[in-house]
Design a protein around this motif. Structure first.
Motif, PDB file in Angstrom:
ATOM      1  N   UNK A  59       0.830  -1.206   0.000  1.00  0.00           N
ATOM      2  CA  UNK A  59       0.000   0.000   0.000  1.00  0.00           C
ATOM      3  C   UNK A  59       0.865   1.257   0.000  1.00  0.00           C
ATOM      4  N   UNK A  60       1.982   1.199   0.751  1.00  0.00           N
ATOM      5  CA  UNK A  60       2.888   2.348   0.804  1.00  0.00           C
ATOM      6  C   UNK A  60       3.492   2.636  -0.561  1.00  0.00           C
ATOM      7  N   UNK A  61       4.048   1.614  -1.202  1.00  0.00           N
ATOM      8  CA  UNK A  61       4.778   1.820  -2.454  1.00  0.00           C
ATOM      9  C   UNK A  61       3.862   1.954  -3.659  1.00  0.00           C
ATOM     10  N   UNK A  62       2.896   1.070  -3.772  1.00  0.00           N
ATOM     11  CA  UNK A  62       2.096   0.993  -4.999  1.00  0.00           C
ATOM     12  C   UNK A  62       0.927   1.964  -5.010  1.00  0.00           C
ATOM     13  N   UNK A  63       0.369   2.248  -3.846  1.00  0.00           N
ATOM     14  CA  UNK A  63      -0.815   3.108  -3.775  1.00  0.00           C
ATOM     15  C   UNK A  63      -0.558   4.428  -3.062  1.00  0.00           C
ATOM     16  N   UNK A  64       0.732   4.729  -2.840  1.00  0.00           N
ATOM     17  CA  UNK A  64       1.142   6.041  -2.305  1.00  0.00           C
ATOM     18  C   UNK A  64       0.500   6.384  -0.968  1.00  0.00           C
ATOM     19  N   UNK A  65       0.361   5.378  -0.104  1.00  0.00           N
ATOM     20  CA  UNK A  65      -0.140   5.663   1.240  1.00  0.00           C
ATOM     21  C   UNK A  65       0.955   6.376   2.039  1.00  0.00           C
ATOM     22  N   UNK A  66       0.566   7.300   2.875  1.00  0.00           N
ATOM     23  CA  UNK A  66       1.545   8.133   3.595  1.00  0.00           C
ATOM     24  C   UNK A  66       1.919   7.485   4.927  1.00  0.00           C
ATOM     25  N   UNK A  67       2.706   6.409   4.846  1.00  0.00           N
ATOM     26  CA  UNK A  67       3.189   5.734   6.043  1.00  0.00           C
ATOM     27  C   UNK A  67       4.629   6.148   6.326  1.00  0.00           C
ATOM     28  N   UNK A  68       5.029   6.041   7.597  1.00  0.00           N
ATOM     29  CA  UNK A  68       6.448   6.178   7.940  1.00  0.00           C
ATOM     30  C   UNK A  68       6.936   4.849   8.515  1.00  0.00           C
ATOM     31  N   UNK A  69       8.210   4.777   8.930  1.00  0.00           N
ATOM     32  CA  UNK A  69       8.762   3.512   9.406  1.00  0.00           C
ATOM     33  C   UNK A  69       8.031   3.016  10.655  1.00  0.00           C
ATOM     34  N   UNK A  97      -1.961  -7.460  -7.741  1.00  0.00           N
ATOM     35  CA  UNK A  97      -1.345  -7.740  -9.048  1.00  0.00           C
ATOM     36  C   UNK A  97      -1.462  -6.574 -10.013  1.00  0.00           C
ATOM     37  N   UNK A  98      -2.643  -6.019 -10.158  1.00  0.00           N
ATOM     38  CA  UNK A  98      -2.815  -4.913 -11.107  1.00  0.00           C
ATOM     39  C   UNK A  98      -2.060  -3.670 -10.655  1.00  0.00           C
ATOM     40  N   UNK A  99      -1.935  -3.487  -9.355  1.00  0.00           N
ATOM     41  CA  UNK A  99      -1.152  -2.360  -8.845  1.00  0.00           C
ATOM     42  C   UNK A  99       0.333  -2.549  -9.180  1.00  0.00           C
ATOM     43  N   UNK A 100       0.820  -3.778  -9.093  1.00  0.00           N
ATOM     44  CA  UNK A 100       2.202  -4.064  -9.496  1.00  0.00           C
ATOM     45  C   UNK A 100       2.400  -3.754 -10.973  1.00  0.00           C
ATOM     46  N   UNK A 127      11.146  -5.592  -2.513  1.00  0.00           N
ATOM     47  CA  UNK A 127      11.241  -5.227  -1.109  1.00  0.00           C
ATOM     48  C   UNK A 127       9.894  -5.137  -0.414  1.00  0.00           C
ATOM     49  N   UNK A 128       8.818  -5.218  -1.158  1.00  0.00           N
ATOM     50  CA  UNK A 128       7.491  -5.294  -0.548  1.00  0.00           C
ATOM     51  C   UNK A 128       7.362  -6.581   0.255  1.00  0.00           C
TER      52      UNK A 128
END
Length: 279
Positions: free
Chosen positions: A31-41, A109-112, A133-134
């Motif tokens: 969700x962080x990488x593919x859907x640009x969710x604003x998460x931190x570590x 899959x479609x997000x990838x 790395x996901x």
């Protein structure tokens, strides 16, 4: 009356628990990488930790929810976990993590595909480490394999110390009796704080199955060598580091803490008397 052998149920529970670990953890990173969710570590660490907590609540009554070969091996060496169950447990853990990666990929899959097309990324190329790395862990670019292993050593030893402290019947500060159900929360919180503190260095694997299972999935689903053996042959670091140094955490806790816990007044008096006699 002999206790009924429940090995199949235990292995199934380990599979399900490991599946949940990757399903929730990798899902949060996707969700962080593919859907640009604003998460931190911290957010990512908290979600991995919450996944472990839920896995324990769901499967702990059956298998103890090791879901980590480092935990299984440590309990077999330093506690009373049957050694004959170690290999079956580890196989189930790896299989569960593999399947967790597979199902998470299927849902995203479609997000990838969209991410790869937008960024001109060819799966299996060096740049696809970003999407790999996901599911699994890779070190920061400035760390060598040995340096990354020392990170895994430190954080896995700490994790095992917490797990053993929580399960130590002598430890009055551990959640026991009616408070025992809070134990899984403390394990999850420990994973979260490790992720928030050190996740940017190695991805806080701390678990050979959590890393190897998804790497096997990557190797057979288009990422190829990015999965196994991974860039710079990194695959062995999250295996060797956590297994060997999870044992170190047990040594530190048993020899540095647990042996000094006074469980009763009489024991305290006995210790004082022995010390006086020795003097």
């Amino acid at each position: 009356m002999l206790k009924k052998d429940n090995l199949f149920g235990e292995l199934l529970a380990e599979f399900i628990g490991a599946f949940i670990l990757i399903f929730i953890g990798a899902g949060s990173v996707a969700s962080l990488l593919l859907n640009n969710q604003s998460y931190n570590m911290w957010d990512i660490g908290l979600m991995w930790g919450a996944g472990v907590t839920m896995a324990i609540y769901i499967t702990g009554a059956v298998s103890g929810t090791h879901i980590n070969p480092a935990v299984t091996i440590t309990l077999a060496v330093f506690r009373d976990f049957p050694k004959k169950k170690v290999v079956p447990y580890i196989i189930s853990q790896i299989a569960g993590c593999f399947t967790g990666a597979l199902v998470t990929y299927a849902l995203f899959r479609k997000a990838f595909l969209a991410f790869e097309a937008t960024n001109g990324m060819i799966r299996g190329s060096a740049s696809s480490v970003q999407t790999a790395g996901i599911f699994t862990t890779y070190p920061a670019s400035y760390l060598s394999n040995i340096e990354a292993m020392f990170v895994e050593i430190a954080i896995t030893a700490f994790l095992l110390m917490v797990i053993l402290a929580i399960g130590d019947a002598k430890n009055a500060n551990a959640p026991q009796g009616k408070y025992a159900p809070f134990g899984p929360i403390l394990v999850g919180l420990t994973i979260a704080i490790i992720g928030g503190s050190f996740g940017s260095l190695t991805g806080f694997a701390m678990n050979p199955a959590r890393d190897l299972g998804p790497k096997i999935f990557l190797a057979v689903s288009g990422w190829g060598n990015i999965g196994l053996p991974a860039p710079n042959n990194y695959f062995w670091v999250p295996i060797v580091g956590p297994i060997i140094w999870g044992l170190l955490g047990a040594v530190i806790y048993d020899k540095g803490v647990s042996r000094y816990i006074v469980t009763s007044v009489s024991e305290s008096d006995s210790t004082i008397a022995s010390n006086k006699k020795a003097a």
